[in-house]
Design a protein around this motif. Structure first.
Motif, PDB file in Angstrom:
ATOM      1  N   GLY A  54     -10.386 -13.287 -17.905  1.00  0.00           N
ATOM      2  CA  GLY A  54      -9.467 -12.179 -18.123  1.00  0.00           C
ATOM      3  C   GLY A  54      -8.489 -12.054 -16.963  1.00  0.00           C
ATOM      4  O   GLY A  54      -8.322 -12.962 -16.163  1.00  0.00           O
ATOM      5  N   SER A  55      -7.852 -10.922 -16.871  1.00  0.00           N
ATOM      6  CA  SER A  55      -6.852 -10.739 -15.827  1.00  0.00           C
ATOM      7  C   SER A  55      -7.479 -10.207 -14.547  1.00  0.00           C
ATOM      8  O   SER A  55      -8.481  -9.495 -14.577  1.00  0.00           O
ATOM      9  CB  SER A  55      -5.772  -9.785 -16.322  1.00  0.00           C
ATOM     10  N   VAL A  56      -6.849 -10.547 -13.450  1.00  0.00           N
ATOM     11  CA  VAL A  56      -7.303 -10.052 -12.150  1.00  0.00           C
ATOM     12  C   VAL A  56      -7.174  -8.532 -12.100  1.00  0.00           C
ATOM     13  O   VAL A  56      -8.057  -7.846 -11.582  1.00  0.00           O
ATOM     14  CB  VAL A  56      -6.502 -10.714 -11.009  1.00  0.00           C
ATOM     15  N   SER A  57      -6.111  -7.991 -12.666  1.00  0.00           N
ATOM     16  CA  SER A  57      -5.940  -6.536 -12.650  1.00  0.00           C
ATOM     17  C   SER A  57      -7.082  -5.843 -13.385  1.00  0.00           C
ATOM     18  O   SER A  57      -7.586  -4.813 -12.927  1.00  0.00           O
ATOM     19  CB  SER A  57      -4.596  -6.142 -13.264  1.00  0.00           C
ATOM     20  N   MET A  58      -7.508  -6.411 -14.499  1.00  0.00           N
ATOM     21  CA  MET A  58      -8.617  -5.828 -15.253  1.00  0.00           C
ATOM     22  C   MET A  58      -9.914  -5.927 -14.444  1.00  0.00           C
ATOM     23  O   MET A  58     -10.680  -4.965 -14.364  1.00  0.00           O
ATOM     24  CB  MET A  58      -8.776  -6.545 -16.597  1.00  0.00           C
ATOM     25  N   GLN A  59     -10.147  -7.070 -13.836  1.00  0.00           N
ATOM     26  CA  GLN A  59     -11.356  -7.247 -13.027  1.00  0.00           C
ATOM     27  C   GLN A  59     -11.364  -6.259 -11.862  1.00  0.00           C
ATOM     28  O   GLN A  59     -12.389  -5.620 -11.594  1.00  0.00           O
ATOM     29  CB  GLN A  59     -11.446  -8.679 -12.503  1.00  0.00           C
ATOM     30  N   LEU A  60     -10.234  -6.130 -11.175  1.00  0.00           N
ATOM     31  CA  LEU A  60     -10.156  -5.197 -10.047  1.00  0.00           C
ATOM     32  C   LEU A  60     -10.380  -3.756 -10.492  1.00  0.00           C
ATOM     33  O   LEU A  60     -11.111  -3.007  -9.846  1.00  0.00           O
ATOM     34  CB  LEU A  60      -8.801  -5.307  -9.350  1.00  0.00           C
ATOM     35  N   SER A  61      -9.759  -3.381 -11.586  1.00  0.00           N
ATOM     36  CA  SER A  61      -9.861  -1.984 -12.018  1.00  0.00           C
ATOM     37  C   SER A  61     -11.272  -1.608 -12.470  1.00  0.00           C
ATOM     38  O   SER A  61     -11.621  -0.435 -12.468  1.00  0.00           O
ATOM     39  CB  SER A  61      -8.861  -1.690 -13.131  1.00  0.00           C
ATOM     40  N   HIS A  62     -12.082  -2.588 -12.798  1.00  0.00           N
ATOM     41  CA  HIS A  62     -13.449  -2.309 -13.230  1.00  0.00           C
ATOM     42  C   HIS A  62     -14.494  -2.474 -12.129  1.00  0.00           C
ATOM     43  O   HIS A  62     -15.630  -2.040 -12.296  1.00  0.00           O
ATOM     44  CB  HIS A  62     -13.838  -3.225 -14.403  1.00  0.00           C
ATOM     45  N   ARG A  63     -14.130  -3.099 -10.998  1.00  0.00           N
ATOM     46  CA  ARG A  63     -15.166  -3.473 -10.038  1.00  0.00           C
ATOM     47  C   ARG A  63     -15.006  -2.917  -8.637  1.00  0.00           C
ATOM     48  O   ARG A  63     -15.754  -3.291  -7.748  1.00  0.00           O
ATOM     49  CB  ARG A  63     -15.247  -5.000  -9.971  1.00  0.00           C
ATOM     50  N   GLN A  64     -14.045  -2.050  -8.413  1.00  0.00           N
ATOM     51  CA  GLN A  64     -13.912  -1.445  -7.089  1.00  0.00           C
ATOM     52  C   GLN A  64     -13.182  -0.128  -7.237  1.00  0.00           C
ATOM     53  O   GLN A  64     -12.751   0.210  -8.321  1.00  0.00           O
ATOM     54  CB  GLN A  64     -13.254  -2.406  -6.100  1.00  0.00           C
ATOM     55  N   HIS A  65     -13.047   0.629  -6.135  1.00  0.00           N
ATOM     56  CA  HIS A  65     -12.554   2.009  -6.244  1.00  0.00           C
ATOM     57  C   HIS A  65     -11.084   2.215  -5.894  1.00  0.00           C
ATOM     58  O   HIS A  65     -10.582   3.324  -6.030  1.00  0.00           O
ATOM     59  CB  HIS A  65     -13.412   2.925  -5.359  1.00  0.00           C
ATOM     60  N   ARG A  66     -10.377   1.195  -5.464  1.00  0.00           N
ATOM     61  CA  ARG A  66      -8.969   1.385  -5.105  1.00  0.00           C
ATOM     62  C   ARG A  66      -8.075   1.321  -6.349  1.00  0.00           C
ATOM     63  O   ARG A  66      -8.343   0.545  -7.259  1.00  0.00           O
ATOM     64  CB  ARG A  66      -8.541   0.315  -4.108  1.00  0.00           C
TER      65      ARG A  66
END
Length: 167
Positions: A136-148
């Motif tokens: 998937g997309s990096v943005s999706m991964q980031l938005s689901h796996r950290q708090h920033r």
């Protein structure tokens, strides 16, 4: 949560990326008083052997039989790309060549520099590879796996007249 004011941003970089991602990061950095922007590329063909406190990593090739000595040239090309984007900006910036899983590597950098947010380009499927489907997309991964917060910049914009002028 890390306050926006006075904290740097982490910006994901890929080869041949639209300059709009950097322009957005510069605008956000100015608006929030960010002291610096950390541009970072994550090489998924390598893995982080040691993660250093400043956000840099010592990395190795995933395949020990593959002699991947071309990564310094890839890094130099990306730094040149960022230099062009930032030539007229009056903000301090840094570049980090990271390795491994993009969401994990970018999160490590953000934690190390106490970043307030991420700025990434929208997911562009170039070849419809299996890894695109699985990861998937990096943005999706980031938005689901950290708090920033994750600012996703649309880079494949089509308006009623045609493609965006920066493409």
């Amino acid at each position: 949560m890390t306050a926006f004011t006075g904290h740097p941003l982490v910006v994901g970089v890929v080869p041949d990326q639209s300059p709009l991602v950097a322009l957005t990061a510069v605008s956000l950095a100015r608006a929030t008083g960010a002291p610096a922007i950390y541009f970072a590329h994550v090489d998924t063909s390598r893995y982080a052997d040691v993660e250093h406190p400043d956000g840099t990593v010592t990395h190795l090739s995933i395949d020990p039989d593959l002699d991947d000595e071309d990564w310094p040239e890839r890094e130099a090309a990306l730094v040149e790309q960022v230099e062009q984007w930032m030539a007229s900006a009056d903000l301090p910036w840094h570049f980090r060549y990271l390795a491994g899983r993009p969401d994990r590597a970018l999160t490590h950098l953000a934690r190390a520099v106490d970043a307030s947010a991420f700025v990434v380009g929208s997911h562009v499927r170039r070849h419809h590879r299996l890894t695109d489907f699985v990861n998937g997309s990096v943005s999706m991964q980031l938005s689901h796996r950290q708090h920033r917060p994750v600012v996703v910049v649309p880079v494949n914009v089509v308006d009623w007249e045609g493609r965006a002028p920066w493409e």
